[in-house]
Write a protein that holds these residues in place. Sequence first.
Motif, PDB file in Angstrom:
ATOM      1  N   MET A   1       0.840  -1.198   0.000  1.00 52.37           N
ATOM      2  CA  MET A   1       0.000   0.000   0.000  1.00 52.37           C
ATOM      3  C   MET A   1       0.874   1.245   0.000  1.00 52.37           C
ATOM      4  SD  MET A   1      -2.727   1.337   2.913  1.00 52.37           S
ATOM      5  CE  MET A   1      -3.847  -0.038   2.727  1.00 52.37           C
ATOM      6  N   LEU A   2       0.578   2.164  -0.895  1.00 50.79           N
ATOM      7  CA  LEU A   2       1.250   3.451  -0.911  1.00 50.79           C
ATOM      8  C   LEU A   2       0.210   4.501  -1.266  1.00 50.79           C
ATOM      9  CD1 LEU A   2       4.009   4.772  -0.461  1.00 50.79           C
ATOM     10  CD2 LEU A   2       4.363   4.672  -2.936  1.00 50.79           C
ATOM     11  N   LEU A   3      -0.218   5.245  -0.261  1.00 55.19           N
ATOM     12  CA  LEU A   3      -1.295   6.212  -0.417  1.00 55.19           C
ATOM     13  C   LEU A   3      -0.745   7.624  -0.556  1.00 55.19           C
ATOM     14  CD1 LEU A   3      -3.726   4.928   2.371  1.00 55.19           C
ATOM     15  CD2 LEU A   3      -3.866   4.459  -0.085  1.00 55.19           C
ATOM     16  N   LEU A   4      -1.238   8.341  -1.557  1.00 53.41           N
ATOM     17  CA  LEU A   4      -0.946   9.764  -1.702  1.00 53.41           C
ATOM     18  C   LEU A   4      -2.168  10.524  -1.213  1.00 53.41           C
ATOM     19  CD1 LEU A   4       0.865  12.089  -2.793  1.00 53.41           C
ATOM     20  CD2 LEU A   4      -0.373  11.835  -4.970  1.00 53.41           C
ATOM     21  N   ALA A   5      -1.991  11.352  -0.184  1.00 56.59           N
ATOM     22  CA  ALA A   5      -3.109  12.083   0.412  1.00 56.59           C
ATOM     23  C   ALA A   5      -2.958  13.575   0.174  1.00 56.59           C
ATOM     24  CB  ALA A   5      -3.192  11.808   1.908  1.00 56.59           C
ATOM     25  N   VAL A   6      -4.077  14.239  -0.146  1.00 58.67           N
ATOM     26  CA  VAL A   6      -4.088  15.690  -0.337  1.00 58.67           C
ATOM     27  C   VAL A   6      -5.334  16.271   0.322  1.00 58.67           C
ATOM     28  CG1 VAL A   6      -2.830  15.515  -2.528  1.00 58.67           C
ATOM     29  CG2 VAL A   6      -5.324  15.613  -2.552  1.00 58.67           C
ATOM     30  N   ASP A   7      -5.220  17.514   0.768  1.00 56.00           N
ATOM     31  CA  ASP A   7      -6.390  18.212   1.311  1.00 56.00           C
ATOM     32  C   ASP A   7      -6.220  19.707   1.077  1.00 56.00           C
ATOM     33  OD1 ASP A   7      -8.197  19.614   3.255  1.00 56.00           O
ATOM     34  OD2 ASP A   7      -8.712  17.567   3.783  1.00 56.00           O
ATOM     35  N   THR A   8      -7.281  20.330   0.539  1.00 56.19           N
ATOM     36  CA  THR A   8      -7.288  21.784   0.345  1.00 56.19           C
ATOM     37  C   THR A   8      -8.587  22.394   0.860  1.00 56.19           C
ATOM     38  OG1 THR A   8      -8.174  21.486  -1.899  1.00 56.19           O
ATOM     39  CG2 THR A   8      -5.774  21.678  -1.684  1.00 56.19           C
ATOM     40  N   ALA A   9      -9.218  21.746   1.832  1.00 58.36           N
ATOM     41  CA  ALA A   9     -10.501  22.215   2.356  1.00 58.36           C
ATOM     42  C   ALA A   9     -10.361  23.333   3.385  1.00 58.36           C
ATOM     43  CB  ALA A   9     -11.267  21.052   2.983  1.00 58.36           C
TER      44      ALA A   9
END
Length: 220
Positions: free
Chosen positions: A1-9
């Motif tokens: 598993m290799l997760l790329l996470a982003v958030d701009t909220a």
Amino acid sequence: MLLLAVDTATPAVTVALHDGTDTVAASSQVDARRHGELLLPAVDRVLAEAGTALDAVTGIVVGIGPGPYTGLRVGLMTADTFGLALDVPVHGVCTLDGLAYAAGIEEAEGPFVVATDARRKEVYWARYADRRTRLTEPAVDRPADIAEAVAGLPAVGAGALLYPDTFTDPRGPEHVSAAALAALAAEKLAAGEELPAPRPLYLRRPDAQVPKNYKVVTPK
């Protein structure tokens, strides 16, 4: 598993890479007016720090808000684009849930709330039993209107800091981190839980509106 996470909220433009056990690399910058400008360079920076190519990513995690329309859609559209280009799943996580998880408040410490700035003198908020368990659906309200509901509870997030008369026990962190979003998502996926679709939680109409009663000009 290799997760790329982003958030701009929130005003934070935040990116992280998570291997299912730990955060491999992360970046966060606070600038409410430059989400679109800062997000992709942050992704490049995180991948470079991890020594990993984008095509090694096996899943995308994106904060779905609630948040203001303009900023929130930057992260969601970027996540959808990565998912399509890489042919990997895109998982949504409520931004408030990421803040709750990062706060680290366990059930023994009692219930608490998470509140972020919704502008217009309002907050996005929800109540939690512990860092993993949300008790109410995300909502948008004026602080004075929810004062009784949140009285005496610890409160996490920038919204709590903005309205100390309502949120009398403010706690950190102020903004969400993609590292927390990714860790929460990895935990839920490992447990076989289904994550929300990557669709925005706006909770209200965008600030920009089509003018009413505008004059229609027709050719003569």
